[in-house]
Design an enzyme around this catalytic site. Structure first.
Site, PDB file in Angstrom:
ATOM      1  N   GLY A 120       0.771  -1.243   0.000  1.00  0.00           N
ATOM      2  CA  GLY A 120       0.000   0.000   0.000  1.00  0.00           C
ATOM      3  C   GLY A 120       0.800   1.290   0.000  1.00  0.00           C
ATOM      4  O   GLY A 120       0.272   2.340   0.397  1.00  0.00           O
ATOM      5  N   LYS A 162     -16.725 -15.088  -9.732  1.00  0.00           N
ATOM      6  CA  LYS A 162     -16.090 -13.785  -9.897  1.00  0.00           C
ATOM      7  C   LYS A 162     -17.111 -12.685 -10.177  1.00  0.00           C
ATOM      8  O   LYS A 162     -16.987 -11.554  -9.711  1.00  0.00           O
ATOM      9  CB  LYS A 162     -15.107 -13.895 -11.067  1.00  0.00           C
ATOM     10  CG  LYS A 162     -14.213 -12.721 -11.188  1.00  0.00           C
ATOM     11  CD  LYS A 162     -13.176 -13.017 -12.230  1.00  0.00           C
ATOM     12  CE  LYS A 162     -12.204 -11.904 -12.307  1.00  0.00           C
ATOM     13  NZ  LYS A 162     -10.940 -12.323 -12.829  1.00  0.00           N
ATOM     14  N   ASN A 190      -4.601   2.137 -13.651  1.00  0.00           N
ATOM     15  CA  ASN A 190      -3.712   1.167 -13.010  1.00  0.00           C
ATOM     16  C   ASN A 190      -2.278   1.653 -13.091  1.00  0.00           C
ATOM     17  O   ASN A 190      -1.898   2.339 -14.035  1.00  0.00           O
ATOM     18  CB  ASN A 190      -3.825  -0.191 -13.715  1.00  0.00           C
ATOM     19  CG  ASN A 190      -2.969  -1.262 -13.045  1.00  0.00           C
ATOM     20  OD1 ASN A 190      -2.883  -1.325 -11.807  1.00  0.00           O
ATOM     21  ND2 ASN A 190      -2.311  -2.100 -13.827  1.00  0.00           N
ATOM     22  N   HIS A 238       1.648   0.232 -13.200  1.00  0.00           N
ATOM     23  CA  HIS A 238       2.394  -1.002 -13.448  1.00  0.00           C
ATOM     24  C   HIS A 238       3.888  -0.694 -13.533  1.00  0.00           C
ATOM     25  O   HIS A 238       4.284   0.245 -14.225  1.00  0.00           O
ATOM     26  CB  HIS A 238       1.907  -1.667 -14.740  1.00  0.00           C
ATOM     27  CG  HIS A 238       2.556  -2.987 -14.964  1.00  0.00           C
ATOM     28  ND1 HIS A 238       2.157  -4.124 -14.286  1.00  0.00           N
ATOM     29  CD2 HIS A 238       3.626  -3.344 -15.717  1.00  0.00           C
ATOM     30  CE1 HIS A 238       2.949  -5.139 -14.651  1.00  0.00           C
ATOM     31  NE2 HIS A 238       3.849  -4.680 -15.511  1.00  0.00           N
TER      32      HIS A 238
HETATM   33  C1  GAR Z   1       3.722  -1.365  -7.293  1.00  0.00           C
HETATM   34  O1  GAR Z   1       5.063  -1.413  -7.710  1.00  0.00           O
HETATM   35  C2  GAR Z   1       2.798  -1.486  -8.478  1.00  0.00           C
HETATM   36  O2  GAR Z   1       3.293  -0.857  -9.628  1.00  0.00           O
HETATM   37  C3  GAR Z   1       2.770  -2.989  -8.654  1.00  0.00           C
HETATM   38  O3  GAR Z   1       2.682  -3.481  -7.351  1.00  0.00           O
HETATM   39  C4  GAR Z   1       3.379  -2.598  -6.466  1.00  0.00           C
HETATM   40  C5  GAR Z   1       2.491  -2.285  -5.299  1.00  0.00           C
HETATM   41  O4  GAR Z   1       3.210  -1.639  -4.288  1.00  0.00           O
HETATM   42  N1  GAR Z   1       1.669  -3.392  -9.462  1.00  0.00           N
HETATM   43  C6  GAR Z   1       1.720  -4.451 -10.278  1.00  0.00           C
HETATM   44  O5  GAR Z   1       2.696  -5.167 -10.412  1.00  0.00           O
HETATM   45  C7  GAR Z   1       0.445  -4.692 -11.082  1.00  0.00           C
HETATM   46  N2  GAR Z   1       0.628  -5.740 -12.014  1.00  0.00           N
HETATM   47  P1  GAR Z   1       2.440  -0.867  -3.131  1.00  0.00           P
HETATM   48  O6  GAR Z   1       1.380  -1.836  -2.591  1.00  0.00           O
HETATM   49  O7  GAR Z   1       3.472  -0.579  -2.112  1.00  0.00           O
HETATM   50  O8  GAR Z   1       1.811   0.367  -3.709  1.00  0.00           O
END
Ligand code: GAR
Length: 198
Positions: free
Chosen positions: A9, A62, A104, A106
């Site tokens: 988070g 789902k 989103n 990524h």
């Molecule tokens: C982040 O790096 C985000 O870009 C990635 O998960 C992490 C979450 O970190 N998302 C993905 O890989 C989506 N496919 P956080 O919970 O500390 O924000």
């Protein structure tokens, strides 16, 4: 806005801080978390954010899971959804009913390295650079129209941990930039991609 999380988070916290400081002009109406053990819940509590935990295993399918989430979002009069480390694919009906209202983040230069281990895969492939992408969510996995992208160079002698830290630092800048454009109504999705209008 609603923020969807599954894990630590830190992006959610960054957004919450920027809302608190007035840098982002929106309200976080709801945090939706699909994992009751997520540290994101602790962070959300610290910021006094309204949270719901909704786990897929508690639903028979789902579509039902997605339907209940939509109900909660409507109750809170949510206008847009920010996925911030949300590690679940949303169903096609859900995506359709929030068309171009779901963003989103990524950690790669999409379309390269979709999926859940993007930073590690780019590092192990010995790429010269990787980066961060903010995109609208469509029915595919990490395939929606790209809003903003920023490169993060992979330095000679880099460690995975050092690279991860630089990718995350870039995320904390880039996501708010994209959210501001979204909130200002400056993002128009066209056939060729996302156009930023002034
Ligand atoms: C982040 O790096 C985000 O870009 C990635 O998960 C992490 C979450 O970190 N998302 C993905 O890989 C989506 N496919 P956080 O919970 O500390 O924000």
């Amino acid at each position: 806005m609603a923020i969807f999380v599954s894990g630590t988070g830190t992006n959610m916290e960054n957004i919450a801080r920027r809302v608190q400081s007035g840098d982002l002009d929106c309200e976080i109406a709801l945090v939706v978390c699909d994992n009751r053990a997520a540290y994101a819940l602790e962070r959300a509590r610290r910021f006094g954010l309204k949270c719901i935990v909704i786990e897929r295993e508690d639903f028979k399918n789902k579509a039902e899971f997605d339907r209940v989430i939509t109900e909660k979002l409507r109750e809170q009069r949510v206008d847009g959804i920010l996925l911030a480390g949300f590690m679940r694919i949303l169903g096609p009906d859900f995506v359709r009913s929030w068309r171009w209202k779901i963003l989103n983040i990524h950690p790669s230069l999409l379309p390269k390295y979709p999926g859940v281990h993007a930073i590690r895969e780019a590092f192990e492939a010995k790429e010269k650079d990787t980066g961060v992408t903010i995109h609208f969510v469509d029915e595919g996995v990490d395939t929606g129209p790209i809003i903003l992208q920023r490169k993060v160079p992979i330095e000679h002698g880099d460690t995975l941990e050092a690279l991860e830290a630089r990718v995350h630092a870039t995320e904390y800048e880039l996501y708010p930039e994209a959210i501001k454009l979204f909130l200002a109504g400056k993002l128009v999705v066209e056939k060729e991609g996302v156009k930023i209008v002034q």
